[in-house]
Write a protein that holds these residues in place. Structure first.
Motif, PDB file in Angstrom:
ATOM      1  N   LYS A 123      19.602  -9.630 -73.340  1.00 37.91           N
ATOM      2  CA  LYS A 123      19.079  -8.267 -73.251  1.00 37.91           C
ATOM      3  C   LYS A 123      20.064  -7.428 -72.450  1.00 37.91           C
ATOM      4  N   TRP A 124      20.511  -6.332 -73.068  1.00 38.56           N
ATOM      5  CA  TRP A 124      21.596  -5.538 -72.513  1.00 38.56           C
ATOM      6  C   TRP A 124      21.200  -4.071 -72.437  1.00 38.56           C
ATOM      7  N   ILE A 125      21.808  -3.361 -71.477  1.00 39.40           N
ATOM      8  CA  ILE A 125      21.529  -1.935 -71.329  1.00 39.40           C
ATOM      9  C   ILE A 125      22.844  -1.169 -71.177  1.00 39.40           C
ATOM     10  N   LEU A 126      22.882   0.007 -71.785  1.00 42.36           N
ATOM     11  CA  LEU A 126      24.018   0.925 -71.681  1.00 42.36           C
ATOM     12  C   LEU A 126      23.471   2.274 -71.254  1.00 42.36           C
ATOM     13  N   ILE A 127      23.969   2.796 -70.125  1.00 45.55           N
ATOM     14  CA  ILE A 127      23.503   4.071 -69.576  1.00 45.55           C
ATOM     15  C   ILE A 127      24.683   5.032 -69.517  1.00 45.55           C
ATOM     16  N   ASP A 128      24.518   6.217 -70.103  1.00 46.48           N
ATOM     17  CA  ASP A 128      25.570   7.223 -70.020  1.00 46.48           C
ATOM     18  C   ASP A 128      24.956   8.604 -70.214  1.00 46.48           C
ATOM     19  N   HIS A 129      25.811   9.628 -70.338  1.00 47.45           N
ATOM     20  CA  HIS A 129      25.382  11.022 -70.268  1.00 47.45           C
ATOM     21  C   HIS A 129      25.929  11.798 -71.467  1.00 47.45           C
ATOM     22  N   PRO A 130      25.226  11.816 -72.573  1.00 49.54           N
ATOM     23  CA  PRO A 130      25.710  12.615 -73.706  1.00 49.54           C
ATOM     24  C   PRO A 130      25.790  14.095 -73.345  1.00 49.54           C
ATOM     25  N   SER A 131      26.846  14.747 -73.810  1.00 50.22           N
ATOM     26  CA  SER A 131      26.959  16.195 -73.664  1.00 50.22           C
ATOM     27  C   SER A 131      28.032  16.697 -74.610  1.00 50.22           C
ATOM     28  N   LEU A 132      28.245  18.001 -74.599  1.00 52.42           N
ATOM     29  CA  LEU A 132      29.240  18.632 -75.450  1.00 52.42           C
ATOM     30  C   LEU A 132      30.379  19.155 -74.586  1.00 52.42           C
ATOM     31  N   ASP A 133      31.581  19.097 -75.122  1.00 51.30           N
ATOM     32  CA  ASP A 133      32.733  19.638 -74.426  1.00 51.30           C
ATOM     33  C   ASP A 133      32.890  21.111 -74.802  1.00 51.30           C
ATOM     34  N   ASN A 134      32.022  21.949 -74.223  1.00 50.10           N
ATOM     35  CA  ASN A 134      32.079  23.386 -74.494  1.00 50.10           C
ATOM     36  C   ASN A 134      32.222  24.148 -73.178  1.00 50.10           C
ATOM     37  N   GLU A 135      32.271  25.470 -73.256  1.00 49.32           N
ATOM     38  CA  GLU A 135      32.521  26.266 -72.051  1.00 49.32           C
ATOM     39  C   GLU A 135      31.432  26.065 -70.998  1.00 49.32           C
ATOM     40  N   GLU A 136      30.191  25.948 -71.444  1.00 53.18           N
ATOM     41  CA  GLU A 136      29.106  25.737 -70.489  1.00 53.18           C
ATOM     42  C   GLU A 136      29.334  24.456 -69.692  1.00 53.18           C
ATOM     43  N   MET A 137      29.572  23.356 -70.394  1.00 51.69           N
ATOM     44  CA  MET A 137      29.705  22.072 -69.711  1.00 51.69           C
ATOM     45  C   MET A 137      30.992  21.991 -68.905  1.00 51.69           C
ATOM     46  N   GLN A 138      32.052  22.609 -69.399  1.00 53.62           N
ATOM     47  CA  GLN A 138      33.303  22.642 -68.642  1.00 53.62           C
ATOM     48  C   GLN A 138      33.104  23.377 -67.314  1.00 53.62           C
ATOM     49  N   GLY A 139      32.338  24.472 -67.337  1.00 55.99           N
ATOM     50  CA  GLY A 139      32.068  25.219 -66.119  1.00 55.99           C
ATOM     51  C   GLY A 139      31.201  24.462 -65.137  1.00 55.99           C
ATOM     52  N   ILE A 140      30.364  23.563 -65.656  1.00 61.70           N
ATOM     53  CA  ILE A 140      29.470  22.803 -64.787  1.00 61.70           C
ATOM     54  C   ILE A 140      30.190  21.634 -64.128  1.00 61.70           C
ATOM     55  N   CYS A 141      30.876  20.825 -64.907  1.00 61.38           N
ATOM     56  CA  CYS A 141      31.248  19.505 -64.379  1.00 61.38           C
ATOM     57  C   CYS A 141      32.722  19.150 -64.425  1.00 61.38           C
ATOM     58  N   ASN A 142      33.594  20.021 -64.895  1.00 58.68           N
ATOM     59  CA  ASN A 142      35.017  19.708 -64.800  1.00 58.68           C
ATOM     60  C   ASN A 142      35.516  20.064 -63.401  1.00 58.68           C
TER      61      ASN A 142
END
Length: 260
Positions: free
Chosen positions: A201-220
């Motif tokens: 039994k395995w688990i994969l945890i991550d954070h889907p998102s889009l590489d757009n201006e909104e997300m670039q402004g938040i987390c880059n």
């Protein structure tokens, strides 16, 4: 469920941004994600609720209990009055653990257990009122491990609200991934890991998102292209080659509700 290989793919942080909302839903509907974790204190929570209506079968939703607001350009406030958990402007603190003496973080503050409990209850009850698929708890930035008292509280709330809490306690293990420095392409990294996955039994945890201006402004931040990394994970989730590998190896994609 008695499948030889079970895989629980969890998409964290829906509600945190419009970009995360769209990508998480895409990973659920078109890709390998089977669970999504919603952040009640965030400004895009209402849209996330709307997008999560009528989920496909075999998908479920968790409350991503939140005590931090880590990005410098976007800030989240608690749902309750909890001054021991906030900065002077009323925002959640940016981190759980300190990076240096006197750092503005939860572990350096005289936080109050009753305020943590009130805030967690408010987040859970807001989500329960709007999302019938809700069936588990998860923890943003590992806030359940901030202190043993918070960990105990989380376990008590999971029992009280009948929300499954800990896949690791149920025998799930994180899938072994090669370092990013060795395999930069996210789809290739996941393909390699799933090709070698042993029964269990395995688990994969991550954070889907889009590489757009909104997300670039938040987390880059600090030169790191986090928006691009999260777009690559979204693409990998929906990769035809990855979906075919999962079918070929008979890897059973499971939700929290279906985990054995």
């Amino acid at each position: 469920m008695t499948a030889e290989i079970q895989l629980l793919v969890r998409a964290d942080d829906i509600g945190s941004s419009h970009a995360a909302n769209l990508a998480c839903v895409k990973a659920l509907r078109d890709g390998i994600a089977r669970s999504v974790e919603i952040m009640a204190p965030c400004s895009w929570f209402p849209e996330a609720v709307s997008l999560l209506k009528d989920l496909p079968a075999g998908r479920d939703v968790g409350v991503h209990l939140t005590l931090t607001s880590e990005w410098p350009n976007v800030k989240w406030r608690p749902l309750t009055h909890c001054p021991s958990l906030t900065d002077e402007l009323g925002y959640f603190l940016p981190r759980i653990w300190p990076r240096f003496d006197g750092d503005l973080c939860l572990r350096n503050r005289p936080w109050k257990r009753d305020e943590v409990e009130a805030e967690f209850r408010a987040q859970i009850e807001l989500c329960q009122a709007q999302l019938p698929e809700l069936n588990h708890l998860s923890y943003h930035m590992g806030c359940n491990d901030a202190d043993p008292r918070i960990g105990t509280l989380c376990r008590e709330l999971a029992v009280e609200y009948e929300l499954a809490a800990d896949p690791f306690a149920a025998g799930f293990k994180s899938i072994p991934l090669a370092p990013k420095s060795e395999i930069a392409n996210t789809t290739e990294r996941l393909h390699q890991a799933l090709s070698c996955l042993q029964p269990g039994k395995w688990i994969l945890i991550d954070h889907p998102s889009l590489d757009n201006e909104e997300m670039q402004g938040i987390c880059n931040v600090n030169g790191r292209k986090i928006a691009r990394e999260r777009q690559h994970f979204t693409d990998a989730c929906c990769s035809p080659s990855l979906l075919e590998l999962i079918r070929h190896r008979n890897i059973q994609l499971v939700s929290y509700a279906a985990r054995g």
